[in-house]
Scaffold this motif. Structure first.
Motif, short mmCIF file in Angstrom:
data_model
loop_
_atom_site.label_atom_id
_atom_site.label_comp_id
_atom_site.label_asym_id
_atom_site.label_seq_id
_atom_site.Cartn_x
_atom_site.Cartn_y
_atom_site.Cartn_z
N CYS A 43 1.96 4.76 -0.20
CA CYS A 43 1.10 5.92 -0.07
C CYS A 43 1.84 7.06 0.61
O CYS A 43 2.96 6.91 1.06
N THR B 86 -3.98 10.23 -1.61
CA THR B 86 -3.75 9.39 -2.77
C THR B 86 -3.24 10.28 -3.90
O THR B 86 -4.02 11.04 -4.47
N ASP C 166 0.85 -1.19 0.00
CA ASP C 166 0.00 0.00 0.00
C ASP C 166 0.89 1.24 0.00
O ASP C 166 0.90 2.00 0.95
N SER D 49 2.39 4.06 -11.84
CA SER D 49 1.59 3.96 -10.63
C SER D 49 2.52 3.93 -9.43
O SER D 49 3.73 3.94 -9.56
N SER E 152 -1.88 11.42 -7.59
CA SER E 152 -2.12 11.00 -8.97
C SER E 152 -0.79 11.07 -9.70
O SER E 152 0.01 11.96 -9.47
N LYS F 121 -3.96 10.41 5.23
CA LYS F 121 -3.55 9.66 4.05
C LYS F 121 -4.05 10.35 2.80
O LYS F 121 -5.22 10.76 2.73
#
Length: 95
Positions: A15, A24, A13, A31, A26, A22
């Motif tokens: 991150c 996310t 995970d 990725s 882009s 937390k």
């Protein structure tokens, strides 16, 4: 203004956390996988506050009062605990 920024790279995970929350990110390409995000096997140096992007030099224009590097990925609760224990020592008056 200081911010508590954490990157967790654990291969499961991957991150980021900003001030205990937390987020996310882009990515314009790829990725947040270990191979795309960072190649942990090939690290010889870690640059903090400086980058060599596209052959140039991009220094960080600010202060980094504390740096910690762990040998494992932190849990969300550990990140939040670290943030809460440090926020009284630094000036987090941005909110």
């Amino acid at each position: 203004n200081y911010h508590h920024i954490v990157a967790v790279i654990d291969g499961v995970d991957n991150c980021f956390y900003v001030d205990g929350e937390k987020i996310t990110p882009s990515f314009s390409q790829g990725s947040a996988t270990v191979s795309a995000f960072i190649d942990l096997d090939s690290i010889q140096k870690i640059r903090v506050g400086d980058s060599t992007y596209n052959g140039g030099h991009i220094p960080f224009n600010g202060k980094i009062p504390l740096l910690r590097i762990y040998n494992r990925g932190l849990t969300q609760q550990e990140v939040l605990d670290n943030y809460n224990s440090l926020k009284s020592r630094l000036d987090y008056n941005y909110k």
